[in-house]
Design a protein around this motif. Sequence first.
Motif, mmCIF file in Angstrom:
data_model
loop_
_atom_site.group_PDB
_atom_site.id
_atom_site.type_symbol
_atom_site.label_atom_id
_atom_site.label_comp_id
_atom_site.label_asym_id
_atom_site.label_seq_id
_atom_site.Cartn_x
_atom_site.Cartn_y
_atom_site.Cartn_z
ATOM 1 N N ALA A 76 7.372 11.079 10.469
ATOM 2 C CA ALA A 76 7.773 10.430 9.217
ATOM 3 C C ALA A 76 7.920 8.921 9.404
ATOM 4 O O ALA A 76 7.589 8.132 8.512
ATOM 5 N N PHE A 77 8.416 8.519 10.589
ATOM 6 C CA PHE A 77 8.676 7.082 10.810
ATOM 7 C C PHE A 77 7.401 6.234 10.736
ATOM 8 O O PHE A 77 7.354 5.239 9.998
ATOM 9 N N PRO A 78 6.306 6.552 11.448
ATOM 10 C CA PRO A 78 5.083 5.758 11.272
ATOM 11 C C PRO A 78 4.490 5.885 9.876
ATOM 12 O O PRO A 78 3.861 4.947 9.374
ATOM 13 N N LEU A 79 4.715 7.064 9.238
ATOM 14 C CA LEU A 79 4.196 7.214 7.868
ATOM 15 C C LEU A 79 4.865 6.227 6.921
ATOM 16 O O LEU A 79 4.230 5.714 5.988
ATOM 17 N N TYR A 80 6.139 5.945 7.146
ATOM 18 C CA TYR A 80 6.838 4.964 6.300
ATOM 19 C C TYR A 80 6.106 3.609 6.318
ATOM 20 O O TYR A 80 5.854 2.999 5.269
ATOM 21 N N PHE A 81 5.781 3.187 7.523
ATOM 22 C CA PHE A 81 5.131 1.866 7.651
ATOM 23 C C PHE A 81 3.765 1.838 6.975
ATOM 24 O O PHE A 81 3.401 0.869 6.314
ATOM 25 N N VAL A 82 3.011 2.939 7.163
ATOM 26 C CA VAL A 82 1.676 2.971 6.561
ATOM 27 C C VAL A 82 1.774 2.976 5.040
ATOM 28 O O VAL A 82 1.011 2.285 4.338
ATOM 29 N N GLN A 83 2.706 3.734 4.484
ATOM 30 C CA GLN A 83 2.867 3.766 3.028
ATOM 31 C C GLN A 83 3.302 2.407 2.478
ATOM 32 O O GLN A 83 2.780 1.936 1.464
ATOM 33 N N LEU A 84 4.250 1.773 3.159
ATOM 34 C CA LEU A 84 4.707 0.466 2.699
ATOM 35 C C LEU A 84 3.608 -0.595 2.814
ATOM 36 O O LEU A 84 3.567 -1.556 2.033
ATOM 37 N N HIS A 85 2.709 -0.423 3.768
ATOM 38 C CA HIS A 85 1.641 -1.404 3.967
ATOM 39 C C HIS A 85 0.513 -1.243 2.954
ATOM 40 O O HIS A 85 -0.020 -2.242 2.446
ATOM 41 N N LEU A 86 0.145 0.016 2.652
ATOM 42 C CA LEU A 86 -1.043 0.243 1.840
ATOM 43 C C LEU A 86 -0.755 0.362 0.348
ATOM 44 O O LEU A 86 -1.629 0.052 -0.468
ATOM 45 N N LEU A 87 0.424 0.813 -0.024
ATOM 46 C CA LEU A 87 0.712 1.048 -1.440
ATOM 47 C C LEU A 87 1.403 -0.158 -2.065
ATOM 48 O O LEU A 87 2.073 -0.934 -1.379
ATOM 49 N N ALA A 88 1.218 -0.289 -3.363
ATOM 50 C CA ALA A 88 1.927 -1.334 -4.100
ATOM 51 C C ALA A 88 3.422 -1.050 -4.064
ATOM 52 O O ALA A 88 3.839 0.118 -3.931
ATOM 53 N N PRO A 89 4.281 -2.067 -4.149
ATOM 54 C CA PRO A 89 5.734 -1.844 -4.028
ATOM 55 C C PRO A 89 6.272 -0.799 -5.005
ATOM 56 O O PRO A 89 7.172 -0.036 -4.645
ATOM 57 N N ARG A 90 5.722 -0.742 -6.216
ATOM 58 C CA ARG A 90 6.249 0.230 -7.185
ATOM 59 C C ARG A 90 5.908 1.666 -6.802
ATOM 60 O O ARG A 90 6.527 2.612 -7.309
ATOM 61 N N TRP A 91 4.907 1.862 -5.916
ATOM 62 C CA TRP A 91 4.566 3.199 -5.430
ATOM 63 C C TRP A 91 5.026 3.417 -3.993
ATOM 64 O O TRP A 91 5.271 4.564 -3.595
ATOM 65 N N ALA A 92 5.145 2.362 -3.220
ATOM 66 C CA ALA A 92 5.484 2.518 -1.806
ATOM 67 C C ALA A 92 6.897 3.061 -1.622
ATOM 68 O O ALA A 92 7.123 4.004 -0.839
ATOM 69 N N LEU A 93 7.885 2.475 -2.323
ATOM 70 C CA LEU A 93 9.268 2.939 -2.159
ATOM 71 C C LEU A 93 9.449 4.381 -2.608
ATOM 72 O O LEU A 93 10.111 5.175 -1.902
ATOM 73 N N PRO A 94 8.889 4.825 -3.772
ATOM 74 C CA PRO A 94 8.989 6.263 -4.098
ATOM 75 C C PRO A 94 8.313 7.148 -3.061
ATOM 76 O O PRO A 94 8.817 8.251 -2.756
ATOM 77 N N ALA A 95 7.171 6.692 -2.507
ATOM 78 C CA ALA A 95 6.493 7.505 -1.496
ATOM 79 C C ALA A 95 7.363 7.653 -0.255
ATOM 80 O O ALA A 95 7.454 8.748 0.341
ATOM 81 N N VAL A 96 8.023 6.546 0.158
ATOM 82 C CA VAL A 96 8.930 6.619 1.304
ATOM 83 C C VAL A 96 10.085 7.567 1.010
ATOM 84 O O VAL A 96 10.504 8.358 1.884
ATOM 85 N N ALA A 97 10.614 7.512 -0.202
ATOM 86 C CA ALA A 97 11.727 8.397 -0.567
ATOM 87 C C ALA A 97 11.297 9.860 -0.528
ATOM 88 O O ALA A 97 12.022 10.726 0.005
#
Length: 394
Positions: A76-97
């Motif tokens: 989950a930890f590396p996935l957080y970084f990849v999601q925050l890097h590739l997704l727009a902020p409005r989608w990245a934070l929900p994806a991390v959650a």
Amino acid sequence: MVAALLALAAARAVVDGDPHAPAVIAVSAVLLGCYVAGPLLPGVRPRSGGAALWLTLLAAVWVVLLVLTQDGVWLAFPLYFVQLHLLAPRWALPAVAVTTVVAVAGFARHTGALGVGTVIGPVLGAAVAVAVVLGYQALYRESEQRRRIVEELTATRSELAAAEHAAGVLAERERLAREIHDTLAQGLSSIQLLLRAAERALPSRPETALGHVVHARATAVDNLAEARRFVRELSPPDLEAGSLPAALERLCATTARASGLAVHCHVSGTPAELPTPHEVALLRIAQSALANTVRHAGARRAELTLSYMDTEVALDVVDDGAGFDPGALPPAGTPTADGTGFGLAAMRARARALHGALAVESAPGEGTAVAVTLPLPPAPGGAGAPDRSEETTP
């Protein structure tokens, strides 16, 4: 890190004798393959649909691994970084959650209990990932802004350098135009007048013609010295040979011999050494003013007065010629059909360059007076100038 975590999950499954060990190894290999393929796919770019599809596939394989083994929660930890890097902020934070919730749920399923440790691990990892990525993005934005500012400053400096170069070129052209007008052009004009007078004197008066030719030759020698001075960038030869009053006396004598005009030179006050730019400007203005008198005024007499005062030096050139209407002159520096019209503009430019002023007083039939005043630089140590109240006439 992803490869190490997947290898650790597969190894623990084998060592612990997990019945799902073959499946864990296979899913780990698939997950690693998907992860490695992401950067190689042209469509997987930040803020793109291809990145969203790739992350969805990656998350689906990760969920399968999480179902098979609790060690999948580490991914989950590396996935957080990849999601925050590739997704727009409005989608990245929900994806991390969502990823955090899935990680907590999967870990709780394997442990059979939902404790503080089960929740705080994935949540803390998500918080660290968000803080690190947001901090990095802030630093990146600041770095980009600073880079743009540096580029703008560099471009502005280049433009300023180009503008200063252009201004320097124009100023040098104006300076050379003034120098040529006040020296070579005036000298050539004098030579032309002398040779024309010699031509009129021949053949009846050969002695007179010879005198005109001798004067023309002397004027040519002086102009040759001026031309060489342009190359060497030295002071005018007249000033190199003596003081400004002496140079003005020679100028008046030369003008009188060449034109037949009665020219008298006067010095008011106590002569003092002037800065070279002041002496050059005054001599050039005197040359130009007397040349205009000879060529245009039809005068019989001209008076040149150099006045030394406490805080300034003044030069006056007065003639009794035909005069003219100063208001009828073309704009400053506008040449006439015969190529003249530069003299007064050049004189004014010389005066302005030294923070001085030039005035012209004239009227049809009443002669012309040209007066230039230049401020003197302060004396060293702030001492006052010597008394120059006495008047002498050479």
